[in-house]
Design an enzyme around this catalytic site. Structure first.
Site, short mmCIF file in Angstrom:
data_model
loop_
_atom_site.label_atom_id
_atom_site.label_comp_id
_atom_site.label_asym_id
_atom_site.label_seq_id
_atom_site.Cartn_x
_atom_site.Cartn_y
_atom_site.Cartn_z
N SER A 193 -19.83 14.56 60.23
CA SER A 193 -19.19 15.33 61.03
C SER A 193 -18.67 16.94 61.12
O SER A 193 -19.90 16.87 62.16
CB SER A 193 -17.66 14.94 60.09
OG SER A 193 -16.28 16.29 60.94
N ASP A 409 -13.74 4.89 63.93
CA ASP A 409 -13.83 6.07 63.30
C ASP A 409 -12.09 7.00 63.80
O ASP A 409 -12.47 6.62 64.77
CB ASP A 409 -15.13 7.56 64.12
CG ASP A 409 -14.69 8.35 63.67
OD1 ASP A 409 -13.93 9.25 63.44
OD2 ASP A 409 -15.97 9.50 63.63
N HIS A 449 -14.39 7.14 59.55
CA HIS A 449 -15.12 8.22 59.81
C HIS A 449 -15.90 8.81 58.82
O HIS A 449 -15.26 9.48 57.54
CB HIS A 449 -14.18 9.24 59.73
CG HIS A 449 -14.22 11.06 60.13
ND1 HIS A 449 -15.09 11.31 61.37
CD2 HIS A 449 -14.50 12.28 59.52
CE1 HIS A 449 -15.60 11.51 61.13
NE2 HIS A 449 -15.17 13.15 60.84
#
Length: 538
Positions: A193, A409, A449
């Site tokens: 991320s 995601d 994610h």
């Protein structure tokens, strides 16, 4: 007989200690002396202590949305530093140095951050030490996963954008080289991320710092990611608005996508191997005359339009492309909490409020529009966009880059990573056969994610080791050791092994293929077995 007993006693007292015990004692002494022996510019030593494997360390002042404790996975020396980066900014750096570092390859591991960047990734660090890496983490220049410290403090924003990463890496390496008798042999980076963005920032601007970079779900095109978070709220609206869907309704949308797209890859497993082929038709859920959600589990026309907009690319002023659509098969509960729950993304709102505009009264609900996005792109504070596609320096330095992204995601569209990879290919004039010599991209079907998901999501990546059963999985084909083999043995990966973990047990396996090859079901065999899948050209 007494003299014999005395002789035996004296022999035991004055015999040399076993080598292992002597080495451990010396290690502990060197560790405790770091507070006096280690020196670096603009650096204060906050802590130097030996920690035994299995020790549960409670953090005295846990920051917002950050871990409150961690468990050591190795006998190690822990060094905590404060590095001053300007008159108004500083970075907290942690260095974990295991006892078996020398015998495990003399490797250095830098870890990334997440969200708004103020949490040290202790789980990634401890996992690294379990494999013998000397691991470093940092708070990216401020405490907590919040943007409030950015307010009227541009130097803190600069740390967030790139300087904290470089500073922590440099002082961390200096500490490791000071502590051990021998020097670092190879250096690695891992993050997801915001941490994925940091990894690519290093590849773009200072690739000489790392031999191998693992970047997961990277928040590159940073302004696009932030804008998407703002626009999703504007599309969905707060609870009670005609455009809003509650969690049960999003669950129905999730099932609708499964019904329409799950079979595209030939296997009904709630996983889509190629989301690009999935074009959901939310009108399937449209209420007929006189029907309601309560009576028929259907959606109004306005709600259907909400779903269609969420699953469509985002364009701004003058039709400028802003962001790809959200992945069509996200885990509904995570997606609902962070994107659809009727509250603006704290990441997007915090960035605009405290970093871009320095205005605590600014809100997405009242102030967000396409001019906001244009302002953010135009300013590109300290190069936070991380959209540079010329990786010549990384190529020349022989830095290896492994990027992966979950195809489910719910926060950062996986199409963002496809976009970046293809842009690098075009701008450097390198087809995949050439680009893949130093930069490879692995789409991971069924991964949400960074962690979790309905597919073979566990690849041994950043933030994944807090999951039950993760530490029992053989690390040799995990993403970190895969990178080590690429760097140190020249074995470039064609696949990335993934596993689904449920209740601490592995329930399926799949070798995810590098892009542009497609992970394809052979048509026969148990789809939960990796042997039932192969890599094919698109």
């Amino acid at each position: 007989m007494k003299p014999i007993v005395l002789l035996t006693t004296l022999t035991l007292l004055f015999s040399p200690l076993p080598a292992a015990a002597t080495g451990e004692t010396q290690f502990k002494k060197r560790c405790s002396k770091l507070s006096k022996s280690f020196h670096a510019a603009n650096t204060d030593i906050l802590l130097a202590e030996y920690i035994a494997r299995g020790t549960n360390i409670t953090l005295p002042e846990p920051a917002a949305r950050c871990p409150t404790s961690f468990i050591s996975l190795a006998d190690m020396c822990r060094l905590r530093l404060k590095v001053t980066t300007s008159s108004t900014s500083r970075v907290i750096v942690e260095v974990f140095m295991p006892t078996n570092w020398d015998s495990k390859g003399k490797r250095f591991l830098m870890t990334g951050n997440g969200g708004l960047g103020g949490c040290i990734q202790y789980n990634d660090m401890t996992y690294g030490t379990s494999l013998g890496f000397a691991a470093v983490g940092h708070d990216n220049g401020h405490a907590g996963d919040t943007a409030l410290p950015f307010l009227n403090r541009p130097e803190v924003v600069k740390d967030y954008a790139w300087r904290a990463l470089r500073t922590a890496g440099q002082v961390g390496k200096k500490a490791v080289n000071h502590f051990y008798p021998s020097s670092i042999k190879k250096s690695y980076y891992i993050g997801c991320s915001s941490g994925g963005r940091q990894g690519l920032k290093a590849a773009q601007e200072f690739p000489e710092e790392y031999d191998g970079i693992v970047s997961a779900a990277p928040a590159v095109y940073f302004q696009s990611v932030i804008a998407a978070g703002g626009q999703i709220f504007k599309i969905v609206g707060p609870p009670g608005s005609p455009t809003h869907l509650n969690q049960n309704q999003w669950n129905a949308v999730h099932q609708m996508v499964i019904d329409q797209c799950d079979g595209i890859d030939g296997v009904l497993d709630r996983v889509i191997e190629d989301p690009m082929k999935c074009q959901p038709r939310p009108e399937k859920l449209l209420c007929g005359p006189g029907q309601t959600w309560d009576s028929n589990q259907c959606l109004t026309a306005q709600q259907v339009l909400t779903v269609r907009k969420v699953y469509s690319p985002i364009y701004g002023n003058d039709g400028k492309f802003i962001s790809p659509r959200l992945n069509p098969l996200t885990k509904e509960f995570v997606g609902y909490l962070f994107m659809y729950g009727g509250v603006p993304s704290y990441i997007s709102e915090g960035w605009y409020k405290y970093a871009l505009y320095n205005n605590p009264t600014w809100t997405i609900a009242n102030d967000f529009n396409w001019n906001t996005v244009d302002d953010d792109f135009q300013q590109d504070l300290f190069g936070v966009g991380t959209d540079k596609t010329d990786l010549k320096a990384a190529k020349n330095k022989k830095t290896r880059i492994l990027m992966y992204h979950g195809l489910a995601d719910c926060l950062i569209s996986s199409e963002n990573s496809y976009r970046y990879y293809e842009s690098v290919s075009r701008d450097m004039g390198l087809p995949s056969s050439q680009l893949d010599k130093f930069f490879r991209f692995f789409p991971i079907a069924g991964l949400d994610h960074c962690t979790s998901g309905d597919g073979a999501w566990f690849v041994g990546g950043s933030v994944q080791y807090s999951t039950a059963g993760a530490l029992d999985v053989d690390p040799s084909d995990g993403v970190l050791m895969t990178m080590v083999k690429w760097v140190e043995q020249g074995i470039a990966p064609d696949t990335l092994m993934g596993r689904r973990l449920v209740g601490g047990n592995v329930t399926s396996e799949k070798a995810h293929c590098r892009h542009p090859l497609k992970t394809t079901y052979k048509g026969v065999g148990d789809p939960n077995l990796a042997s039932s899948w192969e890599c094919r050209t698109a």
